[in-house]
Design a protein around this motif. Structure first.
Motif, short mmCIF file in Angstrom:
data_model
loop_
_atom_site.label_atom_id
_atom_site.label_comp_id
_atom_site.label_asym_id
_atom_site.label_seq_id
_atom_site.Cartn_x
_atom_site.Cartn_y
_atom_site.Cartn_z
N ARG A 91 -10.69 -0.52 27.92
CA ARG A 91 -11.82 0.18 28.05
C ARG A 91 -11.98 -0.25 25.93
N THR A 92 -12.70 -0.49 25.63
CA THR A 92 -13.27 -1.35 24.56
C THR A 92 -12.96 -0.69 23.77
N PHE A 93 -12.84 0.77 23.51
CA PHE A 93 -12.40 1.76 22.45
C PHE A 93 -11.39 2.08 22.77
N ASP A 94 -10.48 1.22 23.79
CA ASP A 94 -8.96 1.87 23.71
C ASP A 94 -8.43 1.54 22.57
N ILE A 95 -8.53 0.07 21.93
CA ILE A 95 -8.50 -0.38 20.77
C ILE A 95 -8.45 0.01 19.85
N LEU A 96 -9.44 1.22 20.06
CA LEU A 96 -9.94 1.40 18.22
C LEU A 96 -8.80 2.90 17.94
N SER A 97 -8.59 3.41 19.53
CA SER A 97 -7.18 4.91 19.44
C SER A 97 -5.73 3.71 19.35
N HIS A 98 -5.34 2.68 19.31
CA HIS A 98 -4.81 1.03 19.65
C HIS A 98 -4.58 1.83 18.12
N LEU A 99 -5.35 1.05 17.23
CA LEU A 99 -5.34 1.22 15.55
C LEU A 99 -5.38 2.43 14.91
N LYS A 100 -5.71 3.20 15.86
CA LYS A 100 -5.47 4.63 14.86
C LYS A 100 -4.46 5.49 15.09
N GLU A 101 -3.16 5.06 16.33
CA GLU A 101 -1.74 5.52 16.48
C GLU A 101 -1.05 4.72 16.05
N ASN A 102 -1.71 2.86 15.37
CA ASN A 102 -0.73 2.06 15.52
C ASN A 102 -0.89 1.84 13.50
N SER A 103 -1.66 1.33 13.70
CA SER A 103 -2.15 0.93 11.38
C SER A 103 -2.66 2.20 11.06
N GLN A 104 -2.07 1.68 9.27
CA GLN A 104 -2.34 2.39 8.42
C GLN A 104 -3.32 1.37 7.41
N LYS A 105 -3.71 0.20 8.34
CA LYS A 105 -4.63 -1.00 7.03
C LYS A 105 -5.60 -0.06 6.52
N GLN A 106 -5.57 -1.05 5.20
CA GLN A 106 -6.50 -0.38 4.19
C GLN A 106 -8.11 -2.00 4.39
N ASP A 107 -7.97 -2.80 5.27
CA ASP A 107 -8.64 -3.67 5.28
C ASP A 107 -9.17 -3.87 6.82
N ILE A 108 -8.99 -3.16 7.02
CA ILE A 108 -9.44 -3.95 8.96
C ILE A 108 -10.88 -4.45 9.14
N PHE A 109 -11.88 -3.71 8.27
CA PHE A 109 -13.24 -4.79 7.78
C PHE A 109 -13.20 -5.06 6.02
N CYS A 110 -13.66 -6.32 5.91
CA CYS A 110 -14.21 -6.38 4.60
C CYS A 110 -15.25 -7.11 4.66
N ALA A 111 -16.13 -6.48 3.78
CA ALA A 111 -17.76 -7.31 3.54
C ALA A 111 -18.50 -7.20 2.30
N LYS A 112 -18.83 -8.02 1.38
CA LYS A 112 -20.02 -8.13 0.46
C LYS A 112 -20.79 -7.43 0.25
N LYS A 113 -20.25 -6.77 -0.81
CA LYS A 113 -20.95 -6.42 -1.87
C LYS A 113 -21.65 -6.68 -3.48
N ASN A 114 -22.31 -6.99 -3.69
CA ASN A 114 -22.71 -7.17 -5.17
C ASN A 114 -22.04 -8.20 -5.91
N GLY A 115 -21.50 -9.45 -4.77
CA GLY A 115 -20.74 -9.93 -4.79
C GLY A 115 -19.05 -10.01 -5.01
N SER A 116 -18.77 -9.16 -4.49
CA SER A 116 -17.15 -8.02 -4.59
C SER A 116 -16.72 -7.68 -3.29
N TRP A 117 -15.75 -7.93 -1.99
CA TRP A 117 -15.72 -7.63 -1.06
C TRP A 117 -14.83 -5.96 -1.36
#
Length: 607
Positions: A5-31
């Motif tokens: 199921r698609t949300f199994d990807i999120l479960s995998h991330l939660k169990e295996n990754s401490q990544k601090q930048d899985i998503f990045c978006a611009k706000k006021n010109g900065s990431w």
């Protein structure tokens, strides 16, 4: 790696990754960066908020938004509950919005910004099924999506076990999303894609591309489109850092500032990048200009079979140092590969990018196949052939029907068209083969090559078949031509409507001291007509006698999705174009040599 199921990807991330930048978006010109913990918390709170509001498995929620981290938060939240996500292009007409809202029976709509809110609010007010309208951006007097998450957070403990029960009731064969095809004719069809459809496609391309948790990727194609949606799931499952471009106009600067390693795109974006590169080359003078275009000509001779001569390889090494290295720097200096899909890619562009050290690989698929059927990849030898869309994925089957149509079968094929079993039965036969509507062939019994759309092929009055897409793509190889449409069904010969690349044409006219008041006057200038005669002539030399463009007309406006000439995925809306240019098309086939064309925006070429 397998997920059900698609949300199994999120479960995998939660169990295996401490990544601090899985998503990045611009706000006021900065990431601004979002961690895996941010992702997990927001998605779960949103899911619990939906449960508290009474949403249940099978309910539907529409999003109309640009690409942003929040899109993923609500997407995963919906999937945990079993709610079906209906993502919609922001650029479609009010009539199409109304149709999709009614047809899909969505109970909630979430929009991104104030302009969409103002556009969609009156449509929602007329729909008796829609109970809620929320926004991602904070808008005065509008309900914000965070209110749902806050509701879930307030009931976090109480709903913990309830959410787990909801998740257990979701299986791989359940519909995860209804994606309405942009369509080139009529109202869109709702394609039902299951969790298993998406995830089997992720599995099918898993080993093909060299990305991992250390990779940075740029996302700018709409997440409401199946192509970027599936790739987005792949990037997440691979634990890549996903940078969402601020806008289409900021792609180049976002790519450079994020120093991305890969991105997915469509040919039109590559063509735009190429046009800008050529424009910079035109601005050079003397020896620098000579070296630039020497490198470009050299790049177009690149061989994916790695059988160029020793002299060529020496020349390419020099070209990379003098010219192509600047390409890499403009992309941030660390771009490794690009995946192109959605339409045919000009082979010369792929050769040029490979020559520059950037692997530009073409793939093929449809919304109904989740989407990838075949793709080129260079991670291992023998799986790349420029001019084709690559080998078929290992977990699906493909065969060529007697009439040349590509048929496919496998776990990526859709569940069907929503509320339309008759149309579903038309495209998926009794043996489970999905009829793509595309004509193709297998080159070397391995590489799939698309030659045209079955419905778009036509016969001239002499009984000769013409595949318009192939000719249109050849015409578009000219830097002067943005779009073209080949016509001639039941006529004596083929003709074309041409929409110029006005950005480049204006620059060319200025450099050649051609004065004009507007585009209508520009495209009637005799010097401009000679240029287009030359460009069409180049294409005609590559075509059979019956395929050659005998007459063409230059139109005085660009074709676009907002203008209605192109679909949201930038495909020609042929019926719209036939109606819009009916007078010109009638004129083409009643033209007499020496006659002045009404409107003075045409050029005649009879071979």
């Amino acid at each position: 790696m397998t997920f059900e199921r698609t949300f199994d990807i999120l479960s995998h991330l939660k169990e295996n990754s401490q990544k601090q930048d899985i998503f990045c978006a611009k706000k006021n010109g900065s990431w601004v960066k979002f961690s895996v913990d941010d992702y997990n918390r927001n998605a779960r709170d949103f899911a619990k908020g939906l449960i508290q509001m009474g949403f249940k498995k099978g309910d539907k929620i529409a999003t109309v938004s640009n690409n942003r981290p929040e899109w993923n938060f609500v997407d995963m939240g919906m999937s945990m509950v079993g709610v079906i996500h209906v993502p919609i292009y922001p650029t479609i007409s009010e009539e199409e919005f109304s149709y999709i809202f009614n047809h899909s029976e969505v109970k909630m709509v979430i929009v991104s910004d104030v302009s969409l809110y103002k556009k969609i609010k009156p449509i929602v007010a007329l729909n008796k099924n829609i109970e809620y309208l929320y926004t991602f951006n904070v808008i005065e007097d509008a309900s914000n999506w965070n209110e749902i998450s806050k509701l879930g957070e307030e009931h976090r403990v109480k709903l913990k076990n309830t959410l787990e029960q909801y998740k257990q009731e979701v299986n791989s064969d359940d519909v995860a999303s209804i994606i309405y095809t942009s369509g080139t004719t009529g109202m869109p069809k709702g394609v039902m894609l299951t969790h298993g459809n998406f995830l089997n496609n992720v599995a099918g391309v898993w080993e093909m591309f060299q990305i991992d948790r250390n990779s940075r990727v740029l996302s700018f194609l709409p997440l409401c489109h199946v192509y970027e949606r599936m790739v987005n799931y792949l990037f997440q499952a691979k634990e890549c850092s996903i940078y969402y471009a601020e806008s289409l106009g900021s792609i180049a600067s976002d790519m450079a500032s994020a120093r991305v390693n890969a991105f997915a795109t469509v040919p039109r974006v590559i063509e735009r990048i190429y046009d800008k590169i050529v424009s910079k080359g035109e601005d050079l003078n003397g020896i620098k200009k000579m070296i630039f275009f020497w490198a470009m000509r050299l790049g177009e001779k690149y061989s994916d079979a790695n059988n160029n001569s020793f002299i060529y390889k020496l020349q390419l090494k020099l070209a990379r140092k003098l010219v192509f290295s600047k390409w890499q720097r403009s992309f941030g200096g660390e771009l490794k590969f690009v995946i192109s899909g959605g339409a045919a890619l000009q082979p010369r562009l792929s050769r040029l990018f490979f020559a520059a050290g950037i692997h530009l690989m073409e793939g093929y698929g449809l919304t109904e196949t989740s989407p990838v059927i075949a793709t080129n990849y260079s991670i291992s030898p023998g799986n790349l052939k420029i001019g084709t869309v690559g080998p078929v994925l290992k977990n699906i089957e493909v065969k060529i029907d007697q009439d040349g149509e590509i048929l496919t079968k496998g776990p990526c094929v859709m569940k069907g068209y929503y509320k339309n079993p008759e149309l579903t039965a038309e495209v998926i036969d009794e043996d489970g083969w999905f009829h793509t509507g595309d004509i193709g062939e297998l080159v070397d019994s391995k590489f799939l090559k698309i030659t045209d759309r079955k419905k778009e092929m036509f016969k001239t009055s002499s009984g000769k078949y013409i595949a318009p897409q192939a000719i249109e793509n050849m015409l578009k190889e000219s830097i002067f031509i943005e779009q073209s449409m080949v016509v001639g069904e039941s006529e004596k010969f083929a003709s074309a409507l041409i929409s110029p690349n006005f950005d480049y044409l204006h620059m060319w006219a200025h450099d050649h001291k051609i004065h004009f008041r507007d585009n209508k006057e520009l495209v009637t200038d005799k010097n401009i007509l000679k240029i287009f005669q030359k460009e069409v002539g180049k294409t005609n030399k590559l075509l059979g006698q019956h395929e050659q463009i005998k007459r063409f007309r230059i139109v005085c406006e660009p074709w676009s999705a907002p203008g209605g000439e192109l679909s949201a995925t930038l495909k020609l809306k042929r019926r719209v174009l036939y109606v819009k240019y009916a007078d010109i098309l009638r004129d083409i086939y009643s033209y007499e040599l020496g006659q002045e064309n009404k409107g003075s925006i045409s050029f005649n070429r009879d071979n």
